[in-house]
Design a protein around this motif. Structure first.
Motif, mmCIF file in Angstrom:
data_model
loop_
_atom_site.group_PDB
_atom_site.id
_atom_site.type_symbol
_atom_site.label_atom_id
_atom_site.label_comp_id
_atom_site.label_asym_id
_atom_site.label_seq_id
_atom_site.Cartn_x
_atom_site.Cartn_y
_atom_site.Cartn_z
ATOM 1 N N GLU A 246 -31.631 -86.571 -19.423
ATOM 2 C CA GLU A 246 -32.182 -86.815 -20.758
ATOM 3 C C GLU A 246 -32.396 -88.450 -20.914
ATOM 4 O O GLU A 246 -32.797 -88.703 -22.271
ATOM 5 C CB GLU A 246 -30.679 -86.184 -21.483
ATOM 6 C CG GLU A 246 -30.505 -86.645 -22.698
ATOM 7 C CD GLU A 246 -30.063 -88.143 -23.603
ATOM 8 O OE1 GLU A 246 -30.687 -88.529 -24.701
ATOM 9 O OE2 GLU A 246 -29.913 -88.614 -22.473
ATOM 10 N N GLN B 219 -35.118 -89.930 -22.865
ATOM 11 C CA GLN B 219 -35.713 -90.768 -23.842
ATOM 12 C C GLN B 219 -36.546 -92.116 -23.314
ATOM 13 O O GLN B 219 -37.695 -92.161 -24.006
ATOM 14 C CB GLN B 219 -34.184 -90.916 -23.783
ATOM 15 C CG GLN B 219 -34.470 -92.261 -24.770
ATOM 16 C CD GLN B 219 -35.021 -91.493 -26.096
ATOM 17 O OE1 GLN B 219 -34.179 -90.787 -26.647
ATOM 18 N NE2 GLN B 219 -35.656 -91.917 -27.154
ATOM 19 N N ASP C 27 -40.100 -86.010 -27.810
ATOM 20 C CA ASP C 27 -39.413 -86.158 -28.860
ATOM 21 C C ASP C 27 -38.000 -84.814 -28.749
ATOM 22 O O ASP C 27 -36.931 -84.913 -29.168
ATOM 23 C CB ASP C 27 -39.731 -87.066 -29.717
ATOM 24 C CG ASP C 27 -40.006 -87.897 -29.894
ATOM 25 O OD1 ASP C 27 -39.912 -88.630 -29.421
ATOM 26 O OD2 ASP C 27 -41.100 -88.615 -31.030
ATOM 27 N N ASP C 28 -38.707 -83.416 -28.960
ATOM 28 C CA ASP C 28 -37.981 -82.685 -29.042
ATOM 29 C C ASP C 28 -37.165 -82.399 -27.376
ATOM 30 O O ASP C 28 -36.419 -82.033 -27.345
ATOM 31 C CB ASP C 28 -39.626 -81.684 -29.240
ATOM 32 C CG ASP C 28 -40.044 -81.519 -30.810
ATOM 33 O OD1 ASP C 28 -38.709 -82.088 -30.884
ATOM 34 O OD2 ASP C 28 -40.798 -80.822 -30.431
ATOM 35 N N SER D 157 -36.565 -84.706 -25.543
ATOM 36 C CA SER D 157 -35.549 -85.575 -25.129
ATOM 37 C C SER D 157 -34.046 -84.902 -25.996
ATOM 38 O O SER D 157 -32.963 -84.960 -26.036
ATOM 39 C CB SER D 157 -35.783 -86.680 -26.124
ATOM 40 O OG SER D 157 -34.545 -87.934 -26.064
ATOM 41 N N GLY D 158 -34.183 -84.115 -27.261
ATOM 42 C CA GLY D 158 -33.041 -83.997 -28.002
ATOM 43 C C GLY D 158 -32.167 -82.792 -27.516
ATOM 44 O O GLY D 158 -31.538 -82.151 -27.032
ATOM 45 N N GLY D 159 -33.550 -81.676 -27.031
ATOM 46 C CA GLY D 159 -33.421 -80.702 -26.917
ATOM 47 C C GLY D 159 -32.147 -81.826 -25.009
ATOM 48 O O GLY D 159 -31.388 -80.080 -24.896
ATOM 49 N N PHE E 266 -29.916 -83.794 -24.629
ATOM 50 C CA PHE E 266 -28.832 -83.999 -25.403
ATOM 51 C C PHE E 266 -28.607 -82.699 -25.592
ATOM 52 O O PHE E 266 -27.104 -82.836 -24.992
ATOM 53 C CB PHE E 266 -29.033 -84.801 -26.635
ATOM 54 C CG PHE E 266 -28.129 -85.485 -27.005
ATOM 55 C CD1 PHE E 266 -28.294 -86.767 -26.639
ATOM 56 C CD2 PHE E 266 -27.317 -84.927 -28.348
ATOM 57 C CE1 PHE E 266 -26.236 -87.314 -27.137
ATOM 58 C CE2 PHE E 266 -26.538 -85.158 -28.600
ATOM 59 C CZ PHE E 266 -25.816 -86.119 -28.038
ATOM 60 N N LYS E 267 -28.497 -82.014 -25.972
ATOM 61 C CA LYS E 267 -27.669 -80.508 -26.244
ATOM 62 C C LYS E 267 -28.227 -80.285 -25.124
ATOM 63 O O LYS E 267 -26.764 -79.671 -24.720
ATOM 64 C CB LYS E 267 -28.705 -79.632 -27.114
ATOM 65 C CG LYS E 267 -28.840 -80.368 -28.483
ATOM 66 C CD LYS E 267 -29.572 -79.075 -29.660
ATOM 67 C CE LYS E 267 -29.685 -79.395 -30.966
ATOM 68 N NZ LYS E 267 -30.449 -78.130 -31.648
#
Length: 703
Positions: free
Chosen positions: A200, A204, A445-446, A448-450, A452-453
């Motif tokens: 993650e 980022q 960006d996607d 990184s968001g994924g 994080f989840k």
């Protein structure tokens, strides 16, 4: 005469001969046939079941489960032989079938050929139930069939328990394996969580880096666009330079072709000339100072000389002769012809002198620069003089270099063209790169968001796996043994008997003892008159007559009780919980039964004996001595509370087996009431017997 004395006389009658004495002994011992002998015959039948021949057929072929050989049939056979429940006889299926049919075997137990296979199938995808086949023949013995169902139910339970234990043991082992693998999975989830955390952070960082890369790719695209434009200019310029260097090379080569031979032939002269120029430049520099001093005077002198010469020319050549002004006859003056150019030259010299004077006076600074130029000329001329011997060589070297410059300029032009084309391609690629980096940035960006989840999900996964691992049991061998034992047979009958009868005979003694005492009273009144004839003839009171007929049988009943309990205790093995209470209560029982039998005989005569048997049958069927009275038809349950044997059986159970004495005291009260009631009815019958009627003189039935 009193009733006890009458009773003694009645008993004394049995001692007057062998037959009366034998009859008295028979009366005393007859209850043993119903009580002691009958109880003795089935005192403990379950301890002798090993004498019953039973066919055992083992057709089990065995099976393989989990790499191990399973022989459930052999295990059951070994267990049955060790149990010694029946007299097991291993025979063939045909022999077993014929033996049960003809009575050689009471029953047969068959273990089918696929018994082990069905037991082992519990580990497979299609588990099956193993079946034990039992064949009985109630024509041989109904009770044995009932006993066999109980025994084989226990055999089935034992076999099922053993199979279940093996199956459950594997389940618990699987639990341990699952626990271990779940722990590993939880540890892996922890590592995954850490790795995803790093991923993650990396995603980022990647997103941030791609953001910078997007900016850089935009700058690169703009820069390449500018470079492409510059490369286009460079291509045009380098092409022009190449053309110029080509033209220069052509001219230099042409000049070199012309000048080269000249330089080769005149290197010495050029050197001398250059030396002369250098010397002249030095001389001029030296005379510049003199020029500045003499220029004004020289201008004046030149002007004066011009004026004199011009005056002379005018005077001689322009002034007309006296007369008509015509030229002399002898023609133009030759002096004038020479003088006129001289005047003009003098004018020019004067002008030059004036100009030189003006130049010297007005251009002093320029003269200083001229001096510097002359110094340079002197130096360069000196250098030329020095290089003059090598001018042809230097010319050839210069030509070579210019040709190399021409070639390099051509290559530069070609490279500039390639550079321009390459930068065009690079510009297009940079635009695509900028677009791709933009897409990568959006994807990063996607990502990184994924990620994080995923980090949150991996944390939940790790926590859930740790919780799951904590809930999944991990049993060692001892714990597995305990749990498989409990789960294979999870429900046990926690049988607690407050007052347990030690054997079958003890349990039925409360039923057969009163039966024997009733029979004893019934037989006693077969040899003893229910009403004393002497007392009747003497006209005694009804109560005295009733007691006189009851007391002898009471005495005989007491003797019967003593004999019966002696045999049951010392020979058969009956151990009452309350021996004295049991004997005393039986004395009351025999007195009650004697009073009832006496009344039936006294009141109904010969028919009374039949009624005594009828009452006995009613009591036996409604007393609940074998099965609870609630299981009997409603008629027997209805008459149960109104017959004395119902209370006798209940009281004897408490006295022989143990328990509270409430039913005993209740039975004593009921028996006392029955005794008094029966004696009162007997007294009433005696009262009637004292009156003779035709029916008594000529009875319809005489027994």
């Amino acid at each position: 005469m009193r009733s006890p004395k009458l009773a003694a006389l009645e008993l004394r009658r049995f001692g007057r001969g062998r037959l009366p004495r034998a009859a008295l002994v028979a009366v005393l011992l007859l209850p043993l046939l119903y009580g002691a002998l009958y109880l003795w015959s089935f005192w403990d039948p379950y301890s002798r079941l090993d004498r019953l021949p039973v066919a055992l057929v083992n057709e089990d072929r065995g099976a393989t489960a989990g790499g191990e050989r399973v022989r459930a049939g052999d295990d059951i056979v070994a267990g049955l032989r060790d149990s010694a429940v029946f007299d097991w006889r291993e025979v063939s299926a045909e022999d077993a079938r014929a033996g049960v049919e003809d009575g050689r075997y009471y029953l047969s137990l068959t273990l089918p050929g696929d018994f082990s296979h069905r037991i082992a199938s519990s580990e497979g995808d299609t588990p099956e139930t193993g079946a034990l086949r039992v064949r009985t023949n109630d024509a041989n013995n109904y009770i044995v069939g009932q006993i066999s169902r109980t025994v084989f139910g226990e055999v089935r339970t034992a076999a099922s328990t053993k199979a279940s234990r093996a199956f459950l043991d594997k389940i618990f082992i699987s639990f341990s394996d699952i626990h271990g693998e779940t722990v590993k999975a939880a540890d892996g989830a922890d590592e995954l969580k850490g790795g995803l955390g790093k991923a993650e952070k990396g995603s980022q960082d990647l997103a941030d880096g791609l953001k910078d890369a997007k900016e850089g790719s935009g700058d690169l695209s703009s820069g390449l666009r500018k470079l492409s434009t510059g490369a286009s200019d460079l291509e045009e310029g380098s092409a022009k330079v190449a053309e110029g260097t080509r033209a220069l090379a052509d001219r230099v080569n042409g000049i070199a072709g012309t000048v080269g031979p000249f330089l080769a032939a005149n290197e010495r002269g050029i050197g001398d000339t250059a030396r002369s120029v250098a010397d002249a430049a030095g001389t001029i520099r030296e005379n510049l100072g003199t020029l500045e001093k003499r220029a004004p005077g020289a201008a004046t002198q030149a002007r004066e000389a011009h004026d004199r010469l011009a005056g002379t020319y005018r005077t001689r050549c322009e002034t007309p002769a006296p007369g008509d002004g015509a030229e002399p006859a002898d023609g133009p003056d030759p002096v004038c012809a020479e003088l006129k150019p001289a005047v003009a030259a003098a004018a020019e010299v004067a002008d030059l002198a004036d100009g030189l004077d003006t130049l010297v006076s007005d251009r002093a600074d320029e003269l200083e620069r001229l001096d510097g130029h002359l110094a340079d000329l002197e130096r360069q001329a000196g250098a030329l003089a020095g290089h003059a011997p090598r001018l042809s060589e230097d010319l050839d070297d210069a030509v070579t270099r210019i040709n190399a410059l021409d070639k390099g300029a051509g290559e530069v032009a070609a490279g500039a063209e390639k550079l321009h084309r390459g930068l065009g391609t690079a510009e297009t690629g940079a635009v695509d790169l900028d677009t791709g980096v933009g897409d990568l940035k959006s994807g990063a960006d996607d990502l990184s968001g994924g990620m994080f989840k995923l980090v949150d999900g991996s944390g939940d996964l790790a926590g859930g796996l740790h919780d799951g691992a904590a809930r999944i049991p991990d049993y060692d061998r001892a714990e597995r043994e305990d749990r498989t034992r409990v789960m294979a047979d999870p429900v046990r009958l926690a049988s607690e008997s407050l007052y347990k009868a030690p054997n079958y005979g003890t349990g039925f003694a409360p039923y057969f003892i009163p039966l024997s005492l009733w029979v004893g009273a019934m037989v006693a009144y077969m040899v003893i008159a229910p009403l004393n004839r002497r007392a009747l003839a003497a006209g005694g009171s009804a109560w005295r007559i009733a007691l006189a007929g009851w007391l002898p049988v009471l005495a005989i009943g007491a003797a019967q009780v003593t004999a019966l309990m002696t045999v049951l205790h010392w020979l058969v093995g009956l151990e009452p919980a309350r021996t004295a209470g049991t004997v005393g209560f039986l004395f009351l029982v025999t007195g009650c039964f004697a009073a009832i039998v006496q009344w039936l005989n006294a009141r109904f005569g010969a028919a009374g004996r039949i009624l005594v048997l009828a009452v006995l049958m009613l009591q036996l069927t409604s007393a609940g001595g074998t099965y609870p009275v609630q299981t009997s038809p409603g008629f027997f349950a209805a008459i149960h509370p109104f017959l004395p044997m119902s209370y006798v059986v209940e009281a004897l159970r408490r006295l022989i087996t143990g328990g509270g004495l409430g039913p005993v005291w209740q039975a004593c009260a009921v028996l006392a009431a029955f005794t008094l009631g029966a004696l009162a009815l007997t007294a009433l019958s005696a009262r009637r017997k004292q009156v003779w009627t035709l029916d008594r003189l000529h009875p319809e039935l005489s027994l």
